[in-house]
Design a protein around this motif. Structure first.
Motif, PDB file in Angstrom:
ATOM      1  N   GLY A  21       1.103  -1.150  -0.104  1.00  0.00           N
ATOM      2  CA  GLY A  21      -0.318  -0.104   0.435  1.00  0.00           C
ATOM      3  C   GLY A  21       1.351   1.353  -0.369  1.00  0.00           C
ATOM      4  N   GLN A  60      -0.666   9.781  -0.156  1.00  0.00           N
ATOM      5  CA  GLN A  60      -1.900   8.707  -0.074  1.00  0.00           C
ATOM      6  C   GLN A  60      -1.766   8.382   1.619  1.00  0.00           C
ATOM      7  OE1 GLN A  60      -1.148   6.609  -3.510  1.00  0.00           O
ATOM      8  NE2 GLN A  60      -2.863   7.744  -4.196  1.00  0.00           N
ATOM      9  N   ALA A  61      -1.061   7.358   2.228  1.00  0.00           N
ATOM     10  CA  ALA A  61       0.038   7.870   2.938  1.00  0.00           C
ATOM     11  C   ALA A  61      -1.166   8.380   4.356  1.00  0.00           C
ATOM     12  CB  ALA A  61       0.936   7.493   3.426  1.00  0.00           C
ATOM     13  N   ILE A  78      -4.674   8.364   4.660  1.00  0.00           N
ATOM     14  CA  ILE A  78      -5.317   7.078   5.245  1.00  0.00           C
ATOM     15  C   ILE A  78      -4.611   7.738   6.696  1.00  0.00           C
ATOM     16  CG2 ILE A  78      -4.627   5.085   5.985  1.00  0.00           C
ATOM     17  CD1 ILE A  78      -3.621   4.848   2.978  1.00  0.00           C
ATOM     18  N   LYS A 107      -6.147  10.849   8.045  1.00  0.00           N
ATOM     19  CA  LYS A 107      -5.853  10.895   8.281  1.00  0.00           C
ATOM     20  C   LYS A 107      -4.928  12.354   9.063  1.00  0.00           C
ATOM     21  CE  LYS A 107     -10.268   9.170   9.125  1.00  0.00           C
ATOM     22  NZ  LYS A 107     -10.981   8.746   9.738  1.00  0.00           N
ATOM     23  N   VAL A 111       0.860   6.836  10.471  1.00  0.00           N
ATOM     24  CA  VAL A 111       0.303   6.226   9.940  1.00  0.00           C
ATOM     25  C   VAL A 111       1.814   5.355   8.885  1.00  0.00           C
ATOM     26  CG1 VAL A 111       0.500   7.923   7.952  1.00  0.00           C
ATOM     27  CG2 VAL A 111      -0.992   5.648   8.342  1.00  0.00           C
TER      28      VAL A 111
END
Lengths: 519, 157
Positions: A142, A467-468, A471, A473, A478
């Motif tokens: 991911g 993008q990470a 994800i 927020k 993260v």
């Protein structure tokens, strides 16, 4: 395994046109690399805009042929004239040229050829069997894992600069800065164009690569007096060659036999292993592999103490090492979208021009083409063996062609090629601008490889980071939430300490010995 | 006390990186594009230029505190007039191709460059003329017949 795909790929790869393009590539690669100062990178960069209209498989075959051919080509002038054709053949001079002076030029070249092809075949087999499983793993990644992988790759690319990791890091950051110019991939807004309207569309990879690899080198070829020195040296050596022939050169004594190959097999295998490992590392090119293979073989081989006086093992190890990077550097390109070398980055640019997206999904989406590409990679090595076996005397003569005639023609092909493909003068200015930037970077001893890889990986790195963060927020935690990501960060830190340790050790040695106040 | 860098090239490179990074960071705050772009689009470039700022400063500090041994100069034997001449010739070449004609531009460029950088004390004009003409024809054929790319159309051929 899907055998129907493999049989179809075989039929695609073995068409007369595919074989013709791969053969042309191999011959062109050896020829270009045999001429001191011209490299395979340059040839691929010049041909990039010219092959985009050609069928993808044919153009990829041509470019891979050049890549493989150029790995051996550099050794021709290294052995014949004592001047490496490419930086990757620098270590081959150490024993290749003394062997020639002893009266064994053909044996030295054959050794270089056979070791080169062995190293190449070794890494191509790995390319065939390792890329698909790696891509299958990578497809599960991911944004978090991908970002950590890019961080690791960029750190390795930057720090592998032997002279100064700091300058490697700067080169990488400059490349990343270039990738920020133009349209933001996620929001579509234009950014970082510094008031220059032409840059609003961004800096395309192809003109950037042509400028950096071809134009800057062409200008340097003209600007340095090395050119004159080189010509004088080539003329001296050709006179010497005639003298050698006159004074009882015995072609029978100079034959390369199976026993020579067997005796040097260990050094060849060692070079192949080292070259493959170095090739897989992002950004570590063939010149590192060739020096590393030579250094290790010198310590390990029985005749290591005679290295530098003209022994076959001293030719076998660096040649196998540099050629093994060719196949290996394509593995991370196809599996992760991260090129293993600057040349692999050029192949990546060619793939992008053809509408393929190098990365984990590439093989899954284009199974047939990619399998056919693997097969072409395999037989290009064999074609290299066949053609080079026959054409070595021709290549040696071509290596003496005056660059006064070649360099302007290459410039015309490069710039006109980029104009005709994009129909935009902006790309021509980018080529010229990138050429000047390339010269400045070389002047300040900043490596081009990390710069290019930074520019190519910049947008993917930014995308995965954003993008990470989306994800998570907006939380940075993260990025450290996944064990694979943590593994890559730990590897990055360990690699940093390893480089810092080796750099410090080298510095101490310098302080002890070579440090002088003369400069 | 005078502070003298060990490698002047490194020092000035560090200074130029510092200047570039400051310009870059400034551009992410006050550039005309920033009004329409969100914070997310500014974030990554800002990080990159901040990294450059740190590295540029580190290079300067390293040089001034003499923590780097003297290094050999790169491109020591470079004649700096050549890159200028070569780039100007490149620009002229493209203007000729664009406004006069590709064949004329290619031929004139090849001829002038081959003549300008001829190594022999006596330049063989006839030989260079023939080579330039043959190369022009070859380039034309490669583009128009082999890879089917259209050369820029202009006044002459």
């Amino acid at each position: 395994m899907d055998f129907s795909v493999i049989s179809e790929a075989l039929s695609l790869a073995f068409t007369p046109m595919s074989m013709l393009y791969a053969s042309l590539g191999v011959i062109l690669g050896v020829t270009v690399a045999a001429i001191p100062g011209l490299t395979g990178d340059m040839a691929i960069a010049v041909l990039l805009p010219l092959v985009y209209k050609v069928d993808p498989l044919l153009s990829l075959g041509l470019l891979v042929g050049i890549y493989k051919g150029s790995m051996f080509g550099g050794s021709i002038s290294a052995i014949a004239f004592g001047v490496p054709g490419t930086p990757a053949a620098a270590a081959t001079v150490e024993d290749g040229y003394p062997l020639k002076k002893k009266g064994f030029p053909r044996r030295a070249m054959m050794q270089a050829l056979y070791s080169s092809v062995t190293g190449d075949v070794f890494s191509t087999i790995l390319l065939m069997f390792l890329t698909v499983p790696l891509a299958r793993i990578a497809i599960l990644f991911g944004p978090v894992e991908l970002f950590s992988l890019y961080v690791f790759s960029l750190a390795v690319i930057a720090m592998l600069n032997r002279e100064s990791p700091a300058r490697g890091l700067i080169a990488c950051l400059l490349g990343l800065a270039v990738s920020c110019v133009g349209v933001d991939g996620l929001t579509g807004s234009t950014r970082m164009w510094f008031g220059i309207k032409a840059l609003r569309g961004g800096i395309s990879n192809t003109p950037l690569l042509i400028g950096l690899f071809a134009v800057s080198e062409l200008i340097i070829q003209f600007g340095t007096s090395q050119r004159e020195k080189l010509m004088v040296k080539l003329q001296e050596v050709s006179t010497e060659k005639v003298r050698l022939t006159e004074e009882g050169y015995d072609p029978k004594q100079d034959r390369y036999k199976l026993v020579h190959y067997i005796k040097t097999f260990w050094a060849t295998l060692l070079g192949s292993l080292i070259g493959t490992f170095v090739g897989i590392l992002p950004g570590a090119g063939s010149s590192i592999a060739c020096y590393l293979s030579y250094g290790v073989a010198r310590r390990v081989c029985k005749d290591g103490d005679r290295f530098g006086t003209g022994v076959l093992n001293g030719v076998a190890a660096p040649e196998a090492g540099n050629s093994a990077t060719a196949g290996a550097s394509i593995i991370p390109l196809l599996a992760f979208g991260i090129p293993g070398s600057a040349t692999a980055a050029l192949i990546g640019a060619a793939l992008s021009m053809q509408g393929f997206n190098p990365g984990p999904t590439l093989i899954a989406e284009n199974k047939l083409i990619m399998f056919a590409f693997f097969i072409i990679c395999g037989y290009a090595s064999i074609l290299n063996l066949g053609f080079s076996h026959l054409l070595i005397p021709v290549y040696t003569k071509i290596a003496m062609i005056k660059k006064q005639y070649l360099v302007p023609v290459i410039f015309v092909l490069a710039t006109l090629g980029i104009y005709t493909t994009s129909n935009s003068m902006v790309d021509v200015w980018i080529v010229l601008g990138a050429g000047l930037v390339g010269i400045l970077l070389k002047k300040f001893r900043v490596p081009l490889g990390p710069f290019v890889l930074g520019a190519l990986l910049g947008s993917s790195t930014e995308r995965s980071l954003r993008q990470a963060l989306a994800i998570g927020k907006g939380s940075w935690r993260v990025l450290f939430s996944d064990p694979i990501a943590i593994g890559f960060y730990v590897a990055t830190i360990l690699f940093f300490f390893f480089i810092a340790y080796t750099f410090r050790a080298n510095k101490k040695e310098l302080d002890k010995g070579a440090y002088s106040d003369d400069d | 006390m005078t502070i003298k860098p060990v490698n002047k090239g490194n020092f000035w490179f560090g200074v130029s990186m510092l200047a570039l990074s400051l310009a870059g960071i400034g551009h992410t705050f006050w550039g005309s594009w920033t009004k329409n772009a969100g914070e997310a689009a500014k974030f990554f470039p800002r990080c990159i230029y901040a990294g450059l700022l740190i590295m540029g400063a580190a290079l300067i500090v390293q040089e001034l505190t003499k923590r780097i041994p003297p290094e050999p100069k790169a491109l020591k034997d470079m004649k700096w007039t050549y890159p200028v001449v070569y780039t100007m010739a490149g620009i002229l070449f493209f203007l000729t191709v664009y406004y006069i004609g590709p064949m004329v531009g290619i031929f004139l460029y090849l001829l002038s460059m081959m003549l300008a950088f001829a190594l022999e004390p006596k330049r063989d004009l006839t030989k260079i003329l023939i080579i330039a003409a043959c190369c022009t024809a070859a380039v034309y054929l490669v583009f128009t017949k082999l890879i089917l790319l259209v050369l820029p159309g202009s006044l002459l051929f």
